[in-house]
Design a protein around this motif. Structure first.
Motif, PDB file in Angstrom:
ATOM      1  N   ALA A 224       0.660  -1.085  -0.066  1.00  0.00           N
ATOM      2  CA  ALA A 224       0.003   0.011   0.180  1.00  0.00           C
ATOM      3  C   ALA A 224       0.922   1.243  -0.005  1.00  0.00           C
ATOM      4  O   ALA A 224       0.387   2.420  -0.601  1.00  0.00           O
ATOM      5  N   LEU A 225       1.918   1.260   0.717  1.00  0.00           N
ATOM      6  CA  LEU A 225       2.941   2.522   0.718  1.00  0.00           C
ATOM      7  C   LEU A 225       3.599   2.884  -0.810  1.00  0.00           C
ATOM      8  O   LEU A 225       3.562   3.813  -1.047  1.00  0.00           O
ATOM      9  N   VAL A 226       4.048   1.586  -1.397  1.00  0.00           N
ATOM     10  CA  VAL A 226       5.029   1.832  -2.268  1.00  0.00           C
ATOM     11  C   VAL A 226       3.964   2.107  -3.394  1.00  0.00           C
ATOM     12  O   VAL A 226       4.647   2.851  -4.547  1.00  0.00           O
ATOM     13  N   SER A 227       2.692   2.041  -3.555  1.00  0.00           N
ATOM     14  CA  SER A 227       1.840   2.228  -4.580  1.00  0.00           C
ATOM     15  C   SER A 227       1.052   3.595  -4.602  1.00  0.00           C
ATOM     16  O   SER A 227       0.266   3.790  -5.407  1.00  0.00           O
ATOM     17  N   HIS A 228       1.200   4.102  -3.542  1.00  0.00           N
ATOM     18  CA  HIS A 228       0.523   5.266  -2.837  1.00  0.00           C
ATOM     19  C   HIS A 228       0.814   6.720  -4.105  1.00  0.00           C
ATOM     20  O   HIS A 228       2.008   6.856  -4.154  1.00  0.00           O
ATOM     21  N   ALA A 252       3.747   2.761 -12.237  1.00  0.00           N
ATOM     22  CA  ALA A 252       2.331   3.119 -12.242  1.00  0.00           C
ATOM     23  C   ALA A 252       2.397   4.646 -12.148  1.00  0.00           C
ATOM     24  O   ALA A 252       1.555   5.330 -12.675  1.00  0.00           O
ATOM     25  N   ASN A 253       3.110   5.159 -10.856  1.00  0.00           N
ATOM     26  CA  ASN A 253       2.926   6.527 -10.624  1.00  0.00           C
ATOM     27  C   ASN A 253       4.447   7.472 -10.872  1.00  0.00           C
ATOM     28  O   ASN A 253       4.487   8.620 -10.508  1.00  0.00           O
ATOM     29  N   LEU A 254       5.198   6.537 -11.608  1.00  0.00           N
ATOM     30  CA  LEU A 254       6.399   7.251 -11.932  1.00  0.00           C
ATOM     31  C   LEU A 254       7.179   7.728 -10.708  1.00  0.00           C
ATOM     32  O   LEU A 254       7.945   8.740 -10.935  1.00  0.00           O
ATOM     33  N   THR A 255       7.084   6.880  -9.639  1.00  0.00           N
ATOM     34  CA  THR A 255       7.898   7.490  -8.501  1.00  0.00           C
ATOM     35  C   THR A 255       9.032   6.756  -8.599  1.00  0.00           C
ATOM     36  O   THR A 255       9.471   5.601  -8.746  1.00  0.00           O
ATOM     37  N   PRO A 256      10.342   7.611  -8.486  1.00  0.00           N
ATOM     38  CA  PRO A 256      11.714   7.322  -8.545  1.00  0.00           C
ATOM     39  C   PRO A 256      11.968   6.311  -7.399  1.00  0.00           C
ATOM     40  O   PRO A 256      11.636   6.708  -6.217  1.00  0.00           O
ATOM     41  N   ALA A 257      12.811   5.337  -7.470  1.00  0.00           N
ATOM     42  CA  ALA A 257      12.818   4.121  -6.719  1.00  0.00           C
ATOM     43  C   ALA A 257      14.603   3.967  -6.665  1.00  0.00           C
ATOM     44  O   ALA A 257      15.117   4.068  -7.607  1.00  0.00           O
TER      45      ALA A 257
END
Length: 494
Positions: A224-228, A252-257
């Motif tokens: 739930a956290l990483v997909s927020h 999916a959110n283009l969140t840098p990782a």
């Protein structure tokens, strides 16, 4: 072991730890719990609040709400608070060391003398680095370029169980220094010191919502956290399969990782090496019961010295005392969990069935029982075998030989990993030549595990994505902005 469990806290050897989440500056319970067990003797340490999407949503909301004020806090004040957190850690080194040892089974003396002091250093280093962070303005045809590191927003940090607090603060400290807010999801096998850190941070004056701790399983709270969509950065240390899952969610959110993953690092020993040094470095790979991502688990030795190296290695390894990690004389403790022990033993049993030979060890320590696995060295292993190619994450090393420098490099690079490598040689030119050819984020020459926070750290290939440490950490945890200003167009208000 003295353990007293209450509804919301556990006392481990006299140290009280709250078992609830820390969200928005408050302790938060969950409808469910999970059981935290000590690897030392299997005793239940506590029933820990089990986070779900509900707690994840609350933590992200708290971090988002706290972000503008913390991002706008002057650098000097952020640095002051980080130093205050370091002060708090140093005041509680003994408490933190005791709890960490009970929770993950690593040596108490190592926690006291090295690991927990490093936690405080993490905060001090990035606090000081923040005050020096910058880039000189530069000119482009009369225009001025100004580079700034802007805070990115709420960051989710998912950390492993092998060095829980040290590796968590390796991420937390730069994220907070950069002006971000944090949601920490500690490993469910070793969650207790993360809860203590929340107490230390609050006492140091860190504003509510700037640091949040959500406990639980990766498939529930972590997912739930990483997909927020409100999360702006995700940093993960752990396994390759989990990283793939996180990467899909962040995409999916283009969140840098940023990923620091597994390793299958080589230790290359050449015939001109100081053999005693080489043996010392090789036996050191059993540190933390082999549960170290950087461990040089593949020992590669030049043919002409292989027999003598092996003889000295066996003599040195047999001096390791395995037992209770709280005892000063213990050199190797238990593995973290029954599932991990079964995984380790499965690797070894399959290797032996495939023709490998156990030079030492080769199975659980039946004299001690529990989660203790004998330090193991396997010879007669094929380069394409599972035991050579896959990360075991236990006290299991393999021994292979080589005839030439080129062969040594080829063997060293022939896995899907590239986290670290160690070279032992008396020839400076060879050290430079070989080091330049190795695929690794870190190469040690005639040493091991010398890490400076100024240096970049990370892996190549399946060992990770990104680099952290020094300015590289700020590069990840910030949105880097360049402002270009023209020399004309200004009004004169004089």
């Amino acid at each position: 072991m003295t353990v007293h469990i209450t509804a919301v806290a556990v006392a481990v050897a006299g140290v009280t730890v709250d078992t609830r989440h820390w969200i928005g500056g408050e302790r938060v319970a969950s409808a469910g719990t999970f059981t935290d067990v000590s690897p030392i003797d299997g005793a239940t340490l506590g029933e820990i609040a089990r986070g779900t999407a509900t707690e994840a949503e609350a933590a992200v909301a708290a971090a988002k709400a706290a972000f503008p004020a913390w991002a706008g806090t002057p650098r000097a004040e952020r640095a002051r608070i980080l130093h205050a957190i370091a002060d708090g850690v140093e005041k509680r080194i003994e408490d933190l060391a005791i709890v960490e040892t009970h929770d993950n089974g690593a040596l108490l003396r190592s926690h006291r003398r090295g690991v927990i002091p490093r936690v405080a250093h993490n905060f001090r280093f990035f606090a000081d680095r923040l005050l020096r962070l910058g880039h000189e303005d530069f000119d482009t045809r009369g225009h001025t370029n100004h580079v700034a590191w802007d805070p990115a927003g709420p960051c989710v940090l998912i950390t492993p169980w092998n060095a829980p607090l040290m590796l968590a603060t390796w991420k937390i400290a730069p994220a907070l220094a950069a002006g971000n807010t944090v949601i920490l999801k500690p490993a469910e096998w070793s969650p207790l010191t993360a809860s203590l850190l929340a107490d230390v941070a609050a006492e140091a004056g860190l504003p509510a919502g700037v640091l949040n701790v959500v406990q639980g399983y990766g498939s529930e709270a972590g997912s739930a956290l990483v997909s927020h969509p409100d999360v702006r950065r995700v940093s993960f240390t752990g396994s390759v399969p989990t990283a793939r899952t996180i990467a899909a969610a962040t995409a999916a959110n283009l969140t840098p990782a940023s990923f620091e993953l597994g390793g299958k690092s080589p230790l290359l020993v050449f015939s001109d090496a100081d053999l005693d040094l080489a043996v010392d470095l090789a036996v050191e790979q059993y540190d933390n019961a082999g549960q170290v991502c950087l461990a040089a688990t593949r020992i590669l030795v030049e043919d002409s010295i292989a027999d003598e190296f092996t003889r000295r290695f066996v003599a040195k390894a047999e001096q390791l005392r395995q037992g209770d990690p709280r005892a000063e004389a213990t050199g190797i403790g238990p593995n973290i969990h029954s599932r991990q022990l079964e995984k380790i033993d499965g690797f070894v049993r399959r290797a032996l069935a495939a023709g490998a030979r156990a030079v030492i060890g080769g199975g659980p320590n039946t004299e001690l029982g529990g989660l203790f696995y004998r330090p193991t060295l396997l010879a007669d292993v094929a380069q394409d075998s599972e035991i050579v190619q896959e990360e075991v994450f236990g006290p299991v090393l393999t021994l292979q030989t080589f005839g030439t420098e080129d062969e040594a490099v080829a063997l060293a690079n022939d896995t899907r990993f590239g986290l670290a490598a160690t070279v032992v040689t008396g020839d400076r030119e060879r050290a430079g030549r070989v080091g330049a050819q190795l695929v690794a984020g870190t190469v040690w020459v005639n040493c091991f595990f010398v890490r400076d926070l100024q240096a970049p750290f990370g892996g190549s290939r399946h060992s990770g994505i990104g680099r952290e440490g020094g300015t590289w950490s700020f590069d990840f945890y910030c949105d880097i902005k360049n402002t270009v200003t023209a020399p004309r167009g200004w009004q004169d208000h004089g």
